[in-house]
Design a protein around this motif. Structure first.
Motif, mmCIF file in Angstrom:
data_model
loop_
_atom_site.group_PDB
_atom_site.id
_atom_site.type_symbol
_atom_site.label_atom_id
_atom_site.label_comp_id
_atom_site.label_asym_id
_atom_site.label_seq_id
_atom_site.Cartn_x
_atom_site.Cartn_y
_atom_site.Cartn_z
ATOM 1 N N HIS A 1 25.991 39.718 40.459
ATOM 2 C CA HIS A 1 26.832 40.832 40.865
ATOM 3 C C HIS A 1 27.861 40.422 41.911
ATOM 4 N N SER A 2 28.178 39.137 41.957
ATOM 5 C CA SER A 2 29.202 38.662 42.886
ATOM 6 C C SER A 2 30.588 39.096 42.420
ATOM 7 N N LEU A 3 31.548 39.019 43.323
ATOM 8 C CA LEU A 3 32.917 39.365 42.972
ATOM 9 C C LEU A 3 33.430 38.467 41.849
ATOM 10 N N THR A 4 33.055 37.202 41.884
ATOM 11 C CA THR A 4 33.468 36.272 40.833
ATOM 12 C C THR A 4 32.885 36.692 39.485
ATOM 13 N N SER A 5 31.612 37.061 39.480
ATOM 14 C CA SER A 5 30.983 37.486 38.233
ATOM 15 C C SER A 5 31.628 38.747 37.684
ATOM 16 N N ILE A 6 31.957 39.684 38.551
ATOM 17 C CA ILE A 6 32.608 40.917 38.103
ATOM 18 C C ILE A 6 33.980 40.615 37.528
ATOM 19 N N ALA A 7 34.734 39.736 38.196
ATOM 20 C CA ALA A 7 36.088 39.410 37.730
ATOM 21 C C ALA A 7 36.073 38.705 36.388
ATOM 22 N N PHE A 8 35.048 37.892 36.131
ATOM 23 C CA PHE A 8 34.964 37.167 34.865
ATOM 24 C C PHE A 8 33.997 37.835 33.877
ATOM 25 N N ASN A 9 33.534 39.033 34.249
ATOM 26 C CA ASN A 9 32.714 39.865 33.361
ATOM 27 C C ASN A 9 31.431 39.163 32.923
ATOM 28 N N THR A 10 30.888 38.330 33.789
ATOM 29 C CA THR A 10 29.630 37.654 33.462
ATOM 30 C C THR A 10 28.425 38.402 34.028
ATOM 31 N N HIS A 11 28.654 39.566 34.645
ATOM 32 C CA HIS A 11 27.557 40.356 35.206
ATOM 33 C C HIS A 11 26.968 41.337 34.198
ATOM 34 N N VAL A 12 27.516 41.351 32.984
ATOM 35 C CA VAL A 12 27.000 42.245 31.952
ATOM 36 C C VAL A 12 25.834 41.567 31.233
ATOM 37 N N PRO A 13 24.989 42.328 30.531
ATOM 38 C CA PRO A 13 23.810 41.721 29.895
ATOM 39 C C PRO A 13 24.128 40.642 28.865
ATOM 40 N N ASP A 14 25.214 40.789 28.118
ATOM 41 C CA ASP A 14 25.533 39.810 27.070
ATOM 42 C C ASP A 14 27.007 39.409 27.195
ATOM 43 N N PRO A 15 27.330 38.552 28.163
ATOM 44 C CA PRO A 15 28.737 38.230 28.388
ATOM 45 C C PRO A 15 29.347 37.329 27.325
ATOM 46 N N GLY A 16 28.522 36.629 26.561
ATOM 47 C CA GLY A 16 29.049 35.684 25.584
ATOM 48 C C GLY A 16 29.550 34.417 26.243
#
Length: 383
Positions: free
Chosen positions: A225-240
């Motif tokens: 849930h870091s700002l970096t994860s939110i910006a790159f949308n990797t905080h979702v369950p299945d980011p691909g």
């Protein structure tokens, strides 16, 4: 087995071909990439290598797309259709929700708005749709007080600026790019790839890191849930995976303006050549004052998303400040996560484009670009 080098260079640019050939010889045997450059509107380098590759092969270029999108914005500013210091809400009233009412167009282009993603994230399908991205971000509370800091709006900046373009003109960024830039110059740079051109698309291949590179990746700080994860949308369950975005036909068809473009190196370099130089009898797209405005550094220092030192102009990255300090002041362009690079150096007249099929480490402009840029820039200055 030595990879064959295809293409041509103008007289005097033989050293660029030699540099490209030396790199290809040292790379993994399945390397595939293209290199193109113009100087003062004349093509001087057009090279490619790789089994099955051609000079007109098309690649997913990720954030190099942002350069095409923001060339459209620059043209609209030059026309007087957009004003940099107007509030975004002048064009798009809904954007003012959750404390964003004071954000200007200039702030947004300089990655200072603080709206880098959604708390809840996006689905993969949503990331193909600029209109939907913009609609959902209008209600998002910024992650920092707008204007107090900056951070890379990696997957959303093209949707945000694109909504301003749509509200001001009734047209999409993609349509205006096609009409004003791609079609007039016959550029192989597409924000929305027609079905008929799909056979020329070469699917992006994922990075296969060496043990040393994998160790670096494993040691990199993470946080769902870091700002970096939110910006790159990797905080979702299945980011691909990164390559899934470029290799999605839905993404290629719609051409989302943050990272959905498809191009050949010829198209990238040709676009930047047209931006700053006369090309085939056509005047430069941008006037000198506009070139100076978009290339002027607006945000520099610690990027809250990238967690490192970065510099941005208006919608473009500051190329000399970020990568190649030997370039002229005011150089502007944009790199892509897979390794692609494109920029214009108005002082030398150099316009540059590079693509590669396999993603590079550590991401962003592939490291070999420095070798190629230095080689072509040196000849351009001596000419």
């Amino acid at each position: 087995m030595t990879q064959e080098i295809h293409g041509t260079v103008a007289d005097g640019y033989e050293a660029v071909r030699e540099e490209f050939a030396a790199f290809v010889a040292d790379e993994r045997p399945d390397y595939e990439g293209q290199l193109c450059a113009y100087v003062h509107g004349r093509q001087v380098v057009d090279l490619w290598s790789g089994d099955g590759a051609r000079g007109d092969s098309l690649y997913g270029v990720f954030s190099t797309t942002k350069g095409a999108a923001h060339l459209v914005v620059a043209l609209l500013v030059q026309d007087g259709t957009l004003e940099l210091d107007r509030k975004v809400t002048y064009y798009w009233p809904e954007f003012g929700a959750e404390g964003k009412g004071a954000v200007t167009v200039r702030d947004l282009l300089a990655h200072r708005a603080g709206v880098v993603g959604l708390d809840a994230g996006f689905s993969r399908a949503e990331l193909a749709d600029d209109r939907l991205i913009a609609e959902r971000l209008a209600d998002q509370k910024p992650f920092w007080r707008p204007g107090t800091a900056f951070g890379y709006h990696a997957l959303v900046i093209g949707a945000l600026t694109g909504e301003i373009v749509r509200r001001a003109t009734g047209r999409t960024t993609q349509d205006l790019f096609e009409e004003r830039v791609r079609a007039p110059y016959g550029l192989d740079f597409h924000l929305g790839l027609p079905e008929a051109l799909e056979p020329r698309y070469r699917s992006v291949q994922p990075l296969e890191p060496t043990p040393q590179q994998q160790a670096a990746l494993d040691a990199a700080p993470t946080g769902r849930h870091s700002l970096t994860s939110i910006a790159f949308n990797t905080h979702v369950p299945d980011p691909g995976e990164l390559v899934d975005h470029a290799n999605s036909r839905a993404v290629r068809a719609k051409g989302p303006a943050s990272a959905g473009g498809v191009a050949a190196a010829r198209g990238i370099a040709g676009m930047y050549a047209a931006a700053i130089s006369e090309v085939e009898g056509r005047p430069a797209l941008l006037k000198p004052d506009t070139v100076a405005e978009v290339g002027q550094i607006h945000s520099v220092g610690h990027d809250l998303v990238a967690r490192t030192h970065k510099a941005f102009g208006l919608g473009f990255q500051a190329t000399a400040a970020n990568w190649y300090p030997f370039l002229g002041a005011g150089s502007f362009g944009h790199s892509g996560a897979g390794g692609s690079q494109g920029f214009a150096d108005p002082r030398s007249g150099l316009a540059y484009g590079y693509t590669r099929r396999r993603c590079s480490f550590p991401g962003g402009a592939a490291l070999e670009n420095e070798r190629f840029v230095k080689a072509v820039h040196g000849v351009a200055l001596a000419g």
